[in-house]
Structures are given as C-alpha cells and as structure tokens.
Design a protein around this motif. Structure first.
Motif, PDB file in Angstrom:
ATOM      1  N   ILE A 184      60.753  49.740  50.914  1.00 20.98           N
ATOM      2  CA  ILE A 184      59.414  50.287  50.702  1.00 20.98           C
ATOM      3  C   ILE A 184      59.547  51.592  49.918  1.00 20.98           C
ATOM      4  CG2 ILE A 184      57.372  51.249  51.839  1.00 20.98           C
ATOM      5  CD1 ILE A 184      57.964  49.406  54.200  1.00 20.98           C
ATOM      6  N   PRO A 185      58.836  51.749  48.804  1.00 27.93           N
ATOM      7  CA  PRO A 185      58.947  52.983  48.020  1.00 27.93           C
ATOM      8  C   PRO A 185      58.380  54.176  48.778  1.00 27.93           C
ATOM      9  CG  PRO A 185      57.150  51.609  47.193  1.00 27.93           C
ATOM     10  CD  PRO A 185      57.887  50.782  48.215  1.00 27.93           C
ATOM     11  N   MET A 186      59.022  55.347  48.642  1.00 26.96           N
ATOM     12  CA  MET A 186      58.585  56.550  49.338  1.00 26.96           C
ATOM     13  C   MET A 186      57.548  57.307  48.507  1.00 26.96           C
ATOM     14  SD  MET A 186      59.873  56.382  52.223  1.00 26.96           S
ATOM     15  CE  MET A 186      59.433  57.981  52.861  1.00 26.96           C
ATOM     16  N   ASP A 187      56.476  56.583  48.095  1.00 27.45           N
ATOM     17  CA  ASP A 187      55.368  57.239  47.409  1.00 27.45           C
ATOM     18  C   ASP A 187      54.294  57.593  48.427  1.00 27.45           C
ATOM     19  OD1 ASP A 187      54.338  54.781  48.088  1.00 27.45           O
ATOM     20  OD2 ASP A 187      54.256  54.030  46.025  1.00 27.45           O
ATOM     21  N   LEU A 188      53.129  58.032  47.958  1.00 29.92           N
ATOM     22  CA  LEU A 188      52.065  58.454  48.860  1.00 29.92           C
ATOM     23  C   LEU A 188      51.631  57.315  49.775  1.00 29.92           C
ATOM     24  CD1 LEU A 188      50.099  60.638  49.777  1.00 29.92           C
ATOM     25  CD2 LEU A 188      48.521  59.889  47.960  1.00 29.92           C
ATOM     26  N   GLY A 189      51.545  56.107  49.206  1.00 30.01           N
ATOM     27  CA  GLY A 189      51.138  54.949  50.010  1.00 30.01           C
ATOM     28  C   GLY A 189      52.141  54.639  51.102  1.00 30.01           C
ATOM     29  N   GLY A 190      53.435  54.719  50.766  1.00 33.50           N
ATOM     30  CA  GLY A 190      54.474  54.454  51.756  1.00 33.50           C
ATOM     31  C   GLY A 190      54.481  55.483  52.862  1.00 33.50           C
ATOM     32  N   ILE A 191      54.256  56.768  52.498  1.00 36.36           N
ATOM     33  CA  ILE A 191      54.224  57.839  53.507  1.00 36.36           C
ATOM     34  C   ILE A 191      53.030  57.671  54.436  1.00 36.36           C
ATOM     35  CG2 ILE A 191      53.928  60.325  53.822  1.00 36.36           C
ATOM     36  CD1 ILE A 191      55.514  60.694  51.204  1.00 36.36           C
ATOM     37  N   LEU A 192      51.850  57.364  53.866  1.00 38.62           N
ATOM     38  CA  LEU A 192      50.655  57.162  54.697  1.00 38.62           C
ATOM     39  C   LEU A 192      50.828  55.975  55.634  1.00 38.62           C
ATOM     40  CD1 LEU A 192      47.778  57.824  52.116  1.00 38.62           C
ATOM     41  CD2 LEU A 192      48.473  59.256  54.048  1.00 38.62           C
ATOM     42  N   SER A 193      51.460  54.913  55.125  1.00 39.13           N
ATOM     43  CA  SER A 193      51.729  53.751  55.972  1.00 39.13           C
ATOM     44  C   SER A 193      52.660  54.124  57.125  1.00 39.13           C
ATOM     45  CB  SER A 193      52.360  52.633  55.131  1.00 39.13           C
ATOM     46  OG  SER A 193      52.727  51.531  55.942  1.00 39.13           O
ATOM     47  N   GLY A 194      53.674  54.939  56.825  1.00 38.38           N
ATOM     48  CA  GLY A 194      54.590  55.387  57.866  1.00 38.38           C
ATOM     49  C   GLY A 194      53.897  56.234  58.918  1.00 38.38           C
ATOM     50  N   VAL A 195      53.002  57.125  58.479  1.00 39.94           N
ATOM     51  CA  VAL A 195      52.259  57.975  59.413  1.00 39.94           C
ATOM     52  C   VAL A 195      51.384  57.122  60.329  1.00 39.94           C
ATOM     53  CG1 VAL A 195      50.443  59.726  59.590  1.00 39.94           C
ATOM     54  CG2 VAL A 195      52.284  60.000  57.913  1.00 39.94           C
ATOM     55  N   MET A 196      50.700  56.130  59.743  1.00 42.10           N
ATOM     56  CA  MET A 196      49.850  55.242  60.549  1.00 42.10           C
ATOM     57  C   MET A 196      50.683  54.449  61.542  1.00 42.10           C
ATOM     58  SD  MET A 196      47.194  53.898  57.631  1.00 42.10           S
ATOM     59  CE  MET A 196      46.401  52.745  58.743  1.00 42.10           C
ATOM     60  N   ASP A 197      51.839  53.965  61.098  1.00 42.22           N
ATOM     61  CA  ASP A 197      52.736  53.231  62.003  1.00 42.22           C
ATOM     62  C   ASP A 197      53.187  54.120  63.153  1.00 42.22           C
ATOM     63  OD1 ASP A 197      52.556  50.940  60.511  1.00 42.22           O
ATOM     64  OD2 ASP A 197      54.441  51.264  59.429  1.00 42.22           O
ATOM     65  N   PHE A 198      53.487  55.373  62.834  1.00 42.71           N
ATOM     66  CA  PHE A 198      53.949  56.301  63.861  1.00 42.71           C
ATOM     67  C   PHE A 198      52.899  56.478  64.955  1.00 42.71           C
ATOM     68  CE2 PHE A 198      54.020  60.534  65.686  1.00 42.71           C
ATOM     69  CZ  PHE A 198      55.317  60.597  66.175  1.00 42.71           C
ATOM     70  N   PHE A 199      51.665  56.753  64.568  1.00 42.67           N
ATOM     71  CA  PHE A 199      50.608  56.971  65.563  1.00 42.67           C
ATOM     72  C   PHE A 199      50.327  55.700  66.360  1.00 42.67           C
ATOM     73  CE2 PHE A 199      49.603  60.703  62.908  1.00 42.67           C
ATOM     74  CZ  PHE A 199      49.524  61.651  63.911  1.00 42.67           C
ATOM     75  N   PHE A 200      50.390  54.548  65.685  1.00 39.41           N
ATOM     76  CA  PHE A 200      50.159  53.286  66.395  1.00 39.41           C
ATOM     77  C   PHE A 200      51.230  53.058  67.455  1.00 39.41           C
ATOM     78  CE2 PHE A 200      51.273  48.770  66.816  1.00 39.41           C
ATOM     79  CZ  PHE A 200      50.083  48.279  67.337  1.00 39.41           C
ATOM     80  N   VAL A 201      52.493  53.256  67.082  1.00 44.58           N
ATOM     81  CA  VAL A 201      53.595  53.008  68.009  1.00 44.58           C
ATOM     82  C   VAL A 201      53.599  54.041  69.144  1.00 44.58           C
ATOM     83  CG1 VAL A 201      56.105  52.945  68.227  1.00 44.58           C
ATOM     84  CG2 VAL A 201      55.009  51.866  66.263  1.00 44.58           C
ATOM     85  N   PHE A 202      53.378  55.305  68.804  1.00 42.31           N
ATOM     86  CA  PHE A 202      53.424  56.391  69.787  1.00 42.31           C
ATOM     87  C   PHE A 202      52.298  56.240  70.818  1.00 42.31           C
ATOM     88  CE2 PHE A 202      52.859  60.741  71.320  1.00 42.31           C
ATOM     89  CZ  PHE A 202      54.163  61.183  71.446  1.00 42.31           C
ATOM     90  N   PHE A 203      51.062  56.152  70.343  1.00 40.81           N
ATOM     91  CA  PHE A 203      49.927  56.069  71.254  1.00 40.81           C
ATOM     92  C   PHE A 203      49.757  54.673  71.846  1.00 40.81           C
ATOM     93  CE2 PHE A 203      48.901  59.844  68.736  1.00 40.81           C
ATOM     94  CZ  PHE A 203      48.671  60.749  69.767  1.00 40.81           C
ATOM     95  N   GLY A 204      50.251  53.657  71.136  1.00 42.81           N
ATOM     96  CA  GLY A 204      50.254  52.306  71.703  1.00 42.81           C
ATOM     97  C   GLY A 204      51.116  52.238  72.937  1.00 42.81           C
TER      98      GLY A 204
END
Length: 415
Positions: A184-204
């Motif tokens: 996955i490229p580390m552009d803005l889209g990849g970073i935002l996707s990672g942030v969303m994944d983080f919150f989903f996994v953490f709060f999930g």
C-alpha cells in the motif's frame, strides 16, 4: 510402533516451573528482582540444555507467537485490569493515553527512520520494528513499586501506559505489516486508511470487551454467590474476550481484555461477595506468577540464541548497540518531548516521575511475540529477532537492575 505421549513435555513444564519456584525463593532472599533474575537463570539453563541429550522434551518448550498471545498475555492483561485502581486510572487517563498512543506513534517512526540509516533494514521493515519494540513491559518495575511503596500516581502512569501501549503497538504493527505485504503506498490516502483502521481496531476491542463483560456480569446474578462459579466466569471473560476480539473479529484483544477486566473490577464489589473477591484476587495473582515464571525463564533461554548469532557475525553487536541507542532516544522523546505537544491535556507530571517512566520502559514478551510472527512475511526477520533479543536483554538487565537505585536517589518510596 512407538506411540506419542505428552508425559515427557508435561514433566518438562513441571521441571521448568520447579526451577522458577526455587529461583523465586533464592532471588527474594538476595533481593534481586524475580523476573530479571529468571532471565539470567534462563541463559544458564539454555547453556546446559544444548549439552545434555536427555533433555529433548525441555528443549521443545519455547516461547512462540501463539503461546505468548493466546495463552500468557490474556492472563497478564486481565490480572492488571482487575487489580488496577480504575478510578485513579481514569483520573490520569489523559497523560496515559498521550504516552501510549501519540507517544508510541512517535517512537515507532523515530526508531524506524534512525535504524534505516544505521542498519541494512529497509524503511518499511525498520518502521515495523519500531512498532513492535515500542511496547513496554514494566512487570519488574511495578512489582518494585509495591515493594518500596512508590506513589500511586507513578504506579498508575507506568502500569496504565504499558496496558494501553501494548494494545497500540500490536494494532500499529498489524497495520504496518499489512501495508508492507500489500504494498500500500504511503500517500495521504494510505495514511488516512491506516488511521481509520487504527481507531476501528482499538475501539472495536473495547466494544467486544464491554459486551462480553456485561454478559458475564448478567450471568453472575444466577450464581447464588458461588465463588468457584465467579472464578470460572472471570477466566471465561479473560480468554473469550481476547480470542473473540483478536482472532475472530480482528480487533484489539488487549483492549478487549482490558475493558472487560476494568468493567468487572468496577462492578465487582456490588456483584461478588467478599469470599469471591478474595479467591479471584488470589487466583489471578497465582496465574500471573505462573505466566511470568515461564515468560522470563524462557526469555533467558531465547537470549542464548542471540549469543550464538553474535558468535557468527561481528556486525550483530554493532547493530544491536545501534538499536539500543535508537530505542533509548525514542523513549526520551516520548517521555520528555511528546507531552509538550499536549501541554493542556498532559497536565503536571513531576520531573522525578518522568525519570522513572523513561528508565522503567522495559521490553518483554510482546515484542518477542510480534517479531516471531514475521517469518513468512519479512526477509530480514532473523535480524529483527536479533535486535529484539538484544534490546529486551539490555532493558531487563541494565535498566531493570538500576531502577531501584534511581528511585532511592529520587526519594520515591516509603521504604
């Protein structure tokens, strides 16, 4: 035709536990921290295991990713969750989360970028290592706090950070690993996707823990004040919440156990009679003793592997030293610089407390579990194992043995 029997391995486990128990008695008498002493004993044990052919069953017992994550870690997290002062935890939750979430992110990338400069690791692999090695394990430090009567706020900060940054490290590790494997490229889209994944996994994970925790609390209404039933329900909560969250729901198992344990602790005084609370406390204290015994003894056994690597490559010593310096710099930044990014939120933490939080950032089983899971994904896994073992050994034997003198110099404790 020979039949396979588990008897030799059960006897081997019993033998290792016997060594741990005898070691605990001796180490207490000579006033050496139990967990740290076990690592040294494990190194000597491994030396003899290599030379005695009849100890094959003992050699077969080793720490693996699944053993640490699904057998040992739920016990350690749950015991900490039900025994931590929940009200004090929430009172200090902001500085704890600042150290455990943005602090861990900063540590991940500082370690990653610096190691990329001084070792053969590619940037992505170095950042992945930064995530796994940033998980702290202050077992020896927290037990020392109890021994010398350290201030409650300091204990809460150290223990709370460890609980939350274990979860953060595992989540970050998995997100970065998926990004590397999937390219996955580390552009803005990849970073935002990672942030969303983080919150989903953490709060999930928190949500899973709360749901299973409430189910357990509901069942206790029908248990007629039976301490054994209550004890069984706590065991089910610890392991069910972790496995359902981590394995089936692919969210944070650590946060699930932490949320379920804190929920049970919060309402336990109302739902459980005194006899049940005493039994639960003693059972989980014993279970933690067993888990720590095997973790730190087998960590010592694994450390002999590092000495073997050093014997075959002079570069390993240099890389390990670079990794230790890098991780120490990252920890310094997390404790002394990251809080200034959130001056109103972090609140006032005394300089003496920060010194102990910085030097008490030991590494233990979680980094080892994560690095052992990489064999089929990362070509440089062997080097990552060597670096992990070197840092774990340094933090336990150097930082772990000097934290008590540091606390005495800072006059932190009633001893």
């Amino acid at each position: 035709m020979e039949s396979y029997s588990v008897a030799p391995h059960i006897l081997a486990l019993a033998g290792l536990f016997f060594i741990a128990v005898v070691s605990a008695i001796v180490l207490k008498k000579i006033k050496i921290p139990y967990t740290i002493g076990l690592v040294v004993i494990g190194v000597f044990l491994a030396y003899f295991l290599k030379r005695i052919d009849s100890l094959d069953a003992v050699r077969d017992i080793r720490l693996s990713h699944d053993v640490i994550m699904y057998v040992l870690l739920p016990t350690l997290i749950f015991d900490a969750a039900i025994n931590i002062n929940a009200r004090a935890l929430f009172k200090n939750i902001t500085p704890i989360l600042i150290l455990a979430v943005p602090g861990l992110l900063v540590s991940t990338f500082v370690v990653g970028f610096l190691l990329n400069l001084v070792t053969p690791l590619h940037l992505g692999t170095a950042v992945l290592f930064g995530a796994l090695i940033s998980a702290t394990d202050p077992v020896a430090v927290v037990s020392l706090f109890k021994e010398i009567g350290a201030p409650e706020k300091l204990s809460i900060l150290v223990d709370g950070e460890s609980l939350f940054n274990d979860a953060t490290a595992i989540v970050m590790f998995n997100i970065i690993l998926v990004a590397i494997v999937s390219e996955i490229p580390m552009d803005l889209g990849g970073i935002l996707s990672g942030v969303m994944d983080f919150f989903f996994v953490f709060f999930g994970g928190i949500l899973v823990g709360i749901i299973i925790g409430y189910i357990v609390l509901f069942i206790t209404k029908f248990s007629k004040d039976d301490p054994l039933i209550h004890l069984a329900l706590t065991s089910l909560l610890a392991y069910t919440s972790f496995i359902v969250a981590e394995y089936y729901m692919e969210v944070s198992g650590v946060m699930a156990v932490l949320a379920g344990g804190i929920l049970l602790s919060w309402y336990g005084a109302e739902r459980f009679p005194k006899a049940s609370r005493i039994q639960i406390e003693h059972f989980w204290e014993y279970a933690t003793f067993v888990c720590n015994s095997f973790i730190f003894l087998l960590l010592g056994v694994a450390e002999l592997q590092l000495l073997g690597f050093i014997g075959h490559s002079s570069n390993i010593v240099l890389y390990v030293i670079c990794a230790i310096i890098t991780v120490t710099i990252a920890r310094l930044i997390v404790v002394y610089i990251v809080p200034y990014m959130f001056p109103l939120k972090f609140g006032k933490v005394e300089a003496k407390y920060k010194a102990v939080i910085f030097w008490g950032g030991l590494r233990g089983a979680v980094p080892l579990a994560l690095v052992l899971s990489l064999s089929k994904y990362i070509e440089d896994q062997q080097l990552l194992v060597e670096l992990t073992l070197g840092i774990v050994l340094f933090t336990l034997l150097v930082q772990g043995t000097t934290i008590k003198p540091l606390m005495k110099i800072l006059k932190l404790g009633s001893e």
